[in-house]
Design an enzyme around this catalytic site. Sequence first.
Site, PDB file in Angstrom:
ATOM      1  N   TYR A  39      -2.640 -10.210  -5.198  1.00  0.00           N
ATOM      2  CA  TYR A  39      -2.813  -9.786  -3.981  1.00  0.00           C
ATOM      3  C   TYR A  39      -4.004 -10.441  -3.307  1.00  0.00           C
ATOM      4  CZ  TYR A  39      -4.070  -6.352  -0.364  1.00  0.00           C
ATOM      5  OH  TYR A  39      -4.622  -5.877   0.828  1.00  0.00           O
ATOM      6  N   ARG A  78     -10.747  -4.560  11.193  1.00  0.00           N
ATOM      7  CA  ARG A  78     -11.184  -4.801   9.900  1.00  0.00           C
ATOM      8  C   ARG A  78     -11.822  -6.030   9.721  1.00  0.00           C
ATOM      9  NH1 ARG A  78      -8.090  -6.912   7.146  1.00  0.00           N
ATOM     10  NH2 ARG A  78      -6.241  -7.187   8.224  1.00  0.00           N
ATOM     11  N   ASP A 115      38.749 -32.253  12.163  1.00  0.00           N
ATOM     12  CA  ASP A 115      38.479 -33.190  11.049  1.00  0.00           C
ATOM     13  C   ASP A 115      38.742 -32.728   9.789  1.00  0.00           C
ATOM     14  OD1 ASP A 115      36.505 -34.701   9.479  1.00  0.00           O
ATOM     15  OD2 ASP A 115      35.532 -32.938   9.196  1.00  0.00           O
ATOM     16  N   ASP A 160      32.510 -31.137  11.088  1.00  0.00           N
ATOM     17  CA  ASP A 160      31.145 -30.907  10.344  1.00  0.00           C
ATOM     18  C   ASP A 160      30.130 -31.893  10.378  1.00  0.00           C
ATOM     19  OD1 ASP A 160      32.711 -32.033   8.549  1.00  0.00           O
ATOM     20  OD2 ASP A 160      31.403 -31.420   6.924  1.00  0.00           O
ATOM     21  N   ARG A 177       0.706  -1.168   0.099  1.00  0.00           N
ATOM     22  CA  ARG A 177       0.068   0.026   0.024  1.00  0.00           C
ATOM     23  C   ARG A 177       0.906   1.225   0.096  1.00  0.00           C
ATOM     24  NH1 ARG A 177      -5.492   0.139   1.696  1.00  0.00           N
ATOM     25  NH2 ARG A 177      -6.155  -1.886   1.889  1.00  0.00           N
ATOM     26  N   LEU A 205      -2.531  -3.093  16.794  1.00  0.00           N
ATOM     27  CA  LEU A 205      -2.106  -1.804  17.380  1.00  0.00           C
ATOM     28  C   LEU A 205      -3.448  -1.378  17.941  1.00  0.00           C
ATOM     29  CD1 LEU A 205      -0.303  -0.683  14.336  1.00  0.00           C
ATOM     30  CD2 LEU A 205       0.434  -1.254  16.382  1.00  0.00           C
ATOM     31  N   VAL A 206      -4.675  -1.765  17.829  1.00  0.00           N
ATOM     32  CA  VAL A 206      -5.711  -1.316  18.379  1.00  0.00           C
ATOM     33  C   VAL A 206      -5.750  -1.380  19.852  1.00  0.00           C
ATOM     34  CG1 VAL A 206      -8.222  -1.693  18.733  1.00  0.00           C
ATOM     35  CG2 VAL A 206      -7.345  -1.561  16.606  1.00  0.00           C
TER      36      VAL A 206
HETATM   37  C1  GDG Z   1      -1.390  -5.738  10.320  1.00  0.00           C
HETATM   38  C2  GDG Z   1      -1.241  -6.744  11.027  1.00  0.00           C
HETATM   39  C3  GDG Z   1      -0.214  -5.502  12.827  1.00  0.00           C
HETATM   40  C4  GDG Z   1      -8.814   0.527  12.227  1.00  0.00           C
HETATM   41  N1  GDG Z   1      -9.863   0.883  11.869  1.00  0.00           N
HETATM   42  C5  GDG Z   1      -9.959   2.327  11.954  1.00  0.00           C
HETATM   43  C6  GDG Z   1      -8.684   2.750  12.142  1.00  0.00           C
HETATM   44  N2  GDG Z   1      -8.127   1.576  12.129  1.00  0.00           N
HETATM   45  C7  GDG Z   1      -6.556   1.450  12.513  1.00  0.00           C
HETATM   46  C8  GDG Z   1      -6.068   1.349  13.931  1.00  0.00           C
HETATM   47  C9  GDG Z   1      -4.735   0.650  13.783  1.00  0.00           C
HETATM   48  C10 GDG Z   1      -4.844   0.061  12.559  1.00  0.00           C
HETATM   49  O1  GDG Z   1      -5.906   0.590  11.866  1.00  0.00           O
HETATM   50  C11 GDG Z   1      -5.112  -1.651  12.854  1.00  0.00           C
HETATM   51  O2  GDG Z   1      -3.875  -1.992  13.068  1.00  0.00           O
HETATM   52  P1  GDG Z   1      -4.115  -3.778  13.698  1.00  0.00           P
HETATM   53  O3  GDG Z   1      -2.594  -3.846  14.086  1.00  0.00           O
HETATM   54  O4  GDG Z   1      -4.842  -3.752  14.766  1.00  0.00           O
HETATM   55  O5  GDG Z   1      -4.350  -4.519  12.463  1.00  0.00           O
HETATM   56  P2  GDG Z   1      -4.038  -4.955  10.762  1.00  0.00           P
HETATM   57  O6  GDG Z   1      -4.671  -3.901   9.769  1.00  0.00           O
HETATM   58  O7  GDG Z   1      -4.463  -6.363  10.587  1.00  0.00           O
HETATM   59  O8  GDG Z   1      -2.388  -5.004  10.485  1.00  0.00           O
HETATM   60  C12 GDG Z   1      -1.552  -6.547  12.487  1.00  0.00           C
HETATM   61  C13 GDG Z   1      -0.194  -4.538  12.021  1.00  0.00           C
HETATM   62  O9  GDG Z   1      -0.188  -4.988  10.606  1.00  0.00           O
HETATM   63  C14 GDG Z   1       0.906  -3.524  12.290  1.00  0.00           C
HETATM   64  O10 GDG Z   1       2.051  -4.296  12.024  1.00  0.00           O
HETATM   65  O11 GDG Z   1      -0.244  -5.132  14.325  1.00  0.00           O
HETATM   66  O12 GDG Z   1      -1.181  -7.919  13.200  1.00  0.00           O
HETATM   67  O13 GDG Z   1      -2.473  -7.824  10.739  1.00  0.00           O
HETATM   68  O14 GDG Z   1      -3.867   1.700  13.913  1.00  0.00           O
HETATM   69  O15 GDG Z   1      -6.372   2.735  14.659  1.00  0.00           O
HETATM   70  N3  GDG Z   1      -8.570   4.026  12.041  1.00  0.00           N
HETATM   71  C15 GDG Z   1      -9.407   4.867  11.579  1.00  0.00           C
HETATM   72  N4  GDG Z   1     -10.504   4.610  11.643  1.00  0.00           N
HETATM   73  C16 GDG Z   1     -11.012   3.121  11.712  1.00  0.00           C
HETATM   74  O16 GDG Z   1     -12.254   2.704  11.564  1.00  0.00           O
HETATM   75  N5  GDG Z   1      -8.904   6.229  11.862  1.00  0.00           N
END
Ligand code: GDG
Length: 737
Positions: free
Chosen positions: A99, A287, A508, A692, A17, A390-391
Amino acid sequence: MTLHPTKFKRLLIVSYRLPFAIMRTEEGLSIRQNSGGLVSAVLSMAERMGNSENLPFEKIHWIGHSDADFQDVPPALLENDNFVVHPVYLDPELNRGFYEGFCNDCIWPLFHYFTSYASFADTYYQDYEQANARFLEKVAALVEPGDLVWIHDYQLMLLPGLLRASVPHATIGYFFHIPFPNYDIFKLIPRAWRQALLEGILGADVVGFHTTDYVQHFQQSVSDVLSLPIINQRVVLPDRSVLVQDFPISVDFNKFSLAGQTAPVSELRKTYKRLLRRNRIIFSVDRLDYTKGIRERLLGYERFLIQHPEWHNRVTFVMTVVPSRDKITHYQELKREIEEAVGRINGLFGTIGWRPVVYSYLSLSFEELVALYTGCDVALITPIRDGMNLVAKEFVASRNDGKGVLILSEMAGAARELTEALIINPTDTQEVASAIQQALEMPAREQRERLEKMRTHLAVYDVFRWTYRFLSTLQDVAISEPALQTNLPVAEFVTACQNARNRLLLLDYDGTLTPLVDDPEEALLSEPMRELLVRLSDGNDLVVVSGRSRAYLDRTFGTIPVYLVAEDGAFVKRPGLDGSGLDWEPLSLPQEDWITPIRVALNSYVKEIKGSFLEEKETAITWHYRTARGQEADLRALELATQLSHLTVDIPLSVVLGNKVVEVKPAQHSKGAVARSFFEAKPYDFLVSIGDDTTDEDMFKQLPNWAYTIKIGAGISFARYRLARQQDVEQLLQLLV
Ligand code: GDG
């Protein structure tokens, strides 16, 4: 921790992306910033770059995918204050196979342990190869000496390798955002693909994962699929090494910590609370994805409502699902199932004035997101498998009021760090239900204490630390590659040698003093190694412990004053004072003919496996199959070894499965026995043994535990230490003269 401004010029980020989506509206083309884990992290770093003195880069160059429809975008639009974007235009057909196909219909489910969802279509993989090659074209055209290239995630596993081949001296980092599964899962990928994927990733100088588990899983796959040695967190390749380490991603702690107090967020929070009748609020956002445990979460909440009627009318679950990948069947089904469950729960428990689940399928604005993080009482985060999540971290960072409880799945990478959360297994609906009750009833003080600990952690381990740690590690690795690839404490080793009075070195021959070659006759001792052995033999007892015949060893070591051990211990020759060598002393060996039945069995394999041959020594017989390619020969060797051990002869024989050889010999001689007889002969106070192969394991086992036993290359070993490659032996021995 600092980056060296003089050393690196630009940062090139490569991910599927782009940080911006290009759109065509009625007013013309425009760009819109994307959300998502990586973009948020890098954007946070970029926002800070303006006032950071540590970061030497100007604008970040970002290479990512874009629809071929947008090829006419004017360059001015592809640049803003933070980024210059370089789209890789893929036509929709290719992008679909790459993708939606290989990435999201094969790797994503497989690496999140949803094995039955994974599709292994050949065409998907071909599109994946092609798309990675298209990314390469863009990166290779852009990269200049002095750039750091940071490649992201599972969509681009082949790219580091492609870039290494095309720009050998590039500095390449690779970060994997999703879980790396254990080997049993990884090996479901067809053989050729999995090998190419690992080799692709190993094109980088540094490979990062979120947790140490993923690092270990990756290392095990590398060691099983590619048989490469791993020393001090480095995978050692013939010409360079790759550092593999955990770098847990994080969030912009201060941004989230302050965001709750802004006027728009406060307003929204008030509105939400009013709309929800001041009920207690449980919140989740993710998501649309089967990995996120959304169904399980609803089941847990339903169970809670069944068990706790006293909470009816007093709690609302605000569940936001962000649209994602809804062209894929599994996602469409999931959405339907979620909506059914929401309908069922609301139908079962809801009243005219109360909806137990407030569900929406949409994307929230940043303000809405933070208003819910800071307005809720419980964040309910229940992935079945998640690289990090990250949530969970954003919720904790947002709560500078010290209120709120995090319920977090043990399957999220974040659970390793956020240990003060209520940790649950999402498939255990009772555990989820109980955690919801515990969270809703948790005393304010306990909430504050738990949050405080997690916030202290996140305040330090924030997203800047993640980027700095990764990039500075990448710089350091690029600047200083260790010359000698070993986990031996080299300084201690050299001092021990200098301080010792009686030194014994058991070395060896094949694969140790010389590289392994297809034809054993071509394994010649190099001139520098010969000179080194001559120098080492002065003042040390130097023993070459080999499986070779005495005639071969005589030819090779004729004038070097070393002890020679032939045929794995069947014959020993001591060095003469003039360097000519005394006579060979044989071990007393059985006289009977044990070799004939063995020869018959081995010959049937020689006929079958092309390129393999027999070598007959005085006391052993060996089947060599080094030139037979593929794993088929290894499997046949294993079968042969088993078969031989069942052949009945009257004397005990040992069958050794070595490095592309199967050797049979009388059991009473072994490298172990010979090593023991040597070190028991004198009061040695410095003992080194290097080898080895399987036969060398006998030596390692027999020597005392203070000896420096050193295994070369990959594989399980009894040795205490490891040297990555045969060429490292010369360097190591050099230190002892
Ligand atoms: C991948 C890996 C890994 C989500 N909904 C909304 C919104 N978000 C933002 C959150 C957070 C991010 O998107 C989601 O991050 P996650 O880590 O929870 O999940 P993935 O998208 O699956 O990410 C995961 C990550 O990469 C990073 O390495 O942690 O395991 O799968 O920042 O805040 N933001 C807004 N509206 C939304 O509705 N503004």
